[in-house]
Design an enzyme around this catalytic site. Structure first.
Site, short mmCIF file in Angstrom:
data_model
loop_
_atom_site.label_atom_id
_atom_site.label_comp_id
_atom_site.label_asym_id
_atom_site.label_seq_id
_atom_site.Cartn_x
_atom_site.Cartn_y
_atom_site.Cartn_z
N HIS A 43 -4.06 11.74 37.57
CA HIS A 43 -4.36 12.91 36.74
C HIS A 43 -5.62 12.66 35.90
CE1 HIS A 43 0.18 13.37 37.10
NE2 HIS A 43 -0.25 14.52 37.57
N GLN A 67 9.49 25.45 42.03
CA GLN A 67 9.02 24.70 43.20
C GLN A 67 9.97 23.58 43.60
OE1 GLN A 67 5.26 23.52 41.03
NE2 GLN A 67 5.47 21.69 42.25
N GLY A 153 -5.44 17.18 43.30
CA GLY A 153 -5.55 15.91 44.00
C GLY A 153 -5.25 16.06 45.49
N LYS A 155 -3.82 14.02 47.29
CA LYS A 155 -2.53 13.44 47.69
C LYS A 155 -1.57 14.53 48.14
CE LYS A 155 1.55 11.72 46.30
NZ LYS A 155 2.28 12.56 45.41
N ASP A 156 -1.62 15.68 47.47
CA ASP A 156 -0.81 16.83 47.88
C ASP A 156 -1.68 17.71 48.79
OD1 ASP A 156 1.72 16.40 46.35
OD2 ASP A 156 0.30 16.38 44.69
N MET A 190 -0.94 7.03 43.72
CA MET A 190 -0.35 7.29 42.39
C MET A 190 0.47 8.56 42.45
SD MET A 190 -1.77 5.38 39.76
CE MET A 190 -2.97 4.05 39.76
N ARG A 193 6.44 10.29 40.72
CA ARG A 193 7.73 9.88 41.28
C ARG A 193 7.80 8.38 41.56
NH1 ARG A 193 7.52 15.34 43.67
NH2 ARG A 193 9.37 16.46 42.94
O1 PAF Z 1 0.74 19.23 41.83
C1 PAF Z 1 1.44 19.54 40.84
O2 PAF Z 1 1.57 18.77 39.88
C2 PAF Z 1 2.14 20.88 40.82
O3 PAF Z 1 2.55 21.25 42.09
C3 PAF Z 1 1.29 21.99 40.17
C4 PAF Z 1 0.02 22.26 40.96
C5 PAF Z 1 0.92 21.60 38.74
C6 PAF Z 1 2.10 23.28 40.13
O4 PAF Z 1 3.27 23.14 39.39
#
Ligand code: PAF
Length: 290
Positions: A43, A67, A153, A155-156, A190, A193
């Site tokens: 972050h 989510q 990021g 990563k996702d 990173m 979790r």
């Molecule tokens: O990647 C995340 O941390 C979350 O999916 C986000 C984009 C903040 C939405 O809740």
């Protein structure tokens, strides 16, 4: 006005929206980093990139209930507000948006955004409703923080595709910037979790990154994606990871790889009760090797 080194914490979407629009009206470029808190170096790298590109930075901290599936980790998701704020102090973060659930989902709320296309397979298949929850909250956050650019990021990876598609399809006036994954020295991506991992599982978790390296070598050697997927899965299983998927797909559509187009290797798996995901790019090559 608070000093730029000390972010102003705001919970009201309208108040923050007015502040961001006022800053932009004065010609300032505003960057936005959406997060669910439990902040780590990944972050921080997004904040640093936003600060390098923009005059003012807003960071949101909101653990978004929509989510998470009914059997997922919403209630035990790490919440570390004090250390989050400490990490965001002393830099170029001007606003921290920390809404309450009612600020994002007002009583009687019944609107959701559904993205198809890149949201369909992989995470979308294993976590029904997940990307609809992400798209809905990100759209809502973009209303509260009408920034010039938002930083996510890699990563996702699938999430970045979903957000980019939503922004394109709805014509949202914001640039989506995708930043590289930040890794521990042993390669583990990173993630908030990672804090769940028991010590033995933490060691085994390097298998995620190693499986992507295995994929990159096999890709460079010209192997077919199906063979590479088997190699990745074999490596993960040999280290005790319960594999959810090991995929080599087109980087943009997540469909079958195309000759001459960038591909992506993506993995998801479980170690104990902890679910991990990771991915890496695979450069375009002429033989698609489906
Ligand atoms: O990647 C995340 O941390 C979350 O999916 C986000 C984009 C903040 C939405 O809740």
């Amino acid at each position: 006005m608070a000093d730029a080194a000390e972010p102003t914490v705001i919970s009201g979407p309208q108040e923050l929206r007015a502040a961001v629009l006022a800053a932009r009206g004065r010609g300032r470029r505003v960057g936005f980093v959406p997060t669910m808190g439990a902040l780590h170096a990944g972050h921080v790298s997004l904040v640093e990139r936003a600060a390098a590109d923009c005059d003012d930075v807003a960071v949101s901290i909101f653990v978004n209930p929509t989510q998470f599936g009914p059997h997922e980790d919403f209630t035990r998701y790490p919440r570390t507000p004090e250390s989050d704020l400490a990490l965001l102090t002393g830099g170029r973060v001007r606003w921290v948006f920390a809404p309450h659930a009612d600020d994002i989902y007002p009583p009687g709320w019944c609107t959701r955004i559904t993205v198809d296309g890149p949201a369909r397979g992989l995470e979308g298949e294993l976590r029904p409703g997940h990307f609809s929850g992400v798209a809905t909250v990100v759209c809502r956050l973009f209303m509260a923080v009408p920034a010039d650019a938002a930083y996510f990021g890699a990563k996702d990876w699938q999430q970045t595709l979903v957000v980019r598609r939503m922004v394109r399809d709805l014509g949202l006036p914001i640039e989506v910037v995708v930043c590289p994954t930040v890794r521990e020295p042993d390669g583990l991506a990173m993630s908030s979790r990672n804090a769940y991992l028991a010590p033995g599982d933490r060691q085994r978790a390097t298998a995620m990154w190693e499986s992507l390296e295995v994929a990159a070598r096999a890709w460079d050697a010209g192997q077919a994606s199906s063979a590479i997927e088997r190699l990745m899965r074999g490596h993960l299983e040999s280290r005790g990871v319960v594999v959810e998927y090991a995929a080599v797909v087109d980087a943009e559509s997540l469909d079958a790889v195309r000759p001459g187009a960038e591909a992506r290797a993506l993995v998801a798996g479980r170690l104990g009760a902890t679910r991990l995901i990771d991915n890496r790019p695979l450069p375009p090559r002429q033989a698609g090797g489906g």
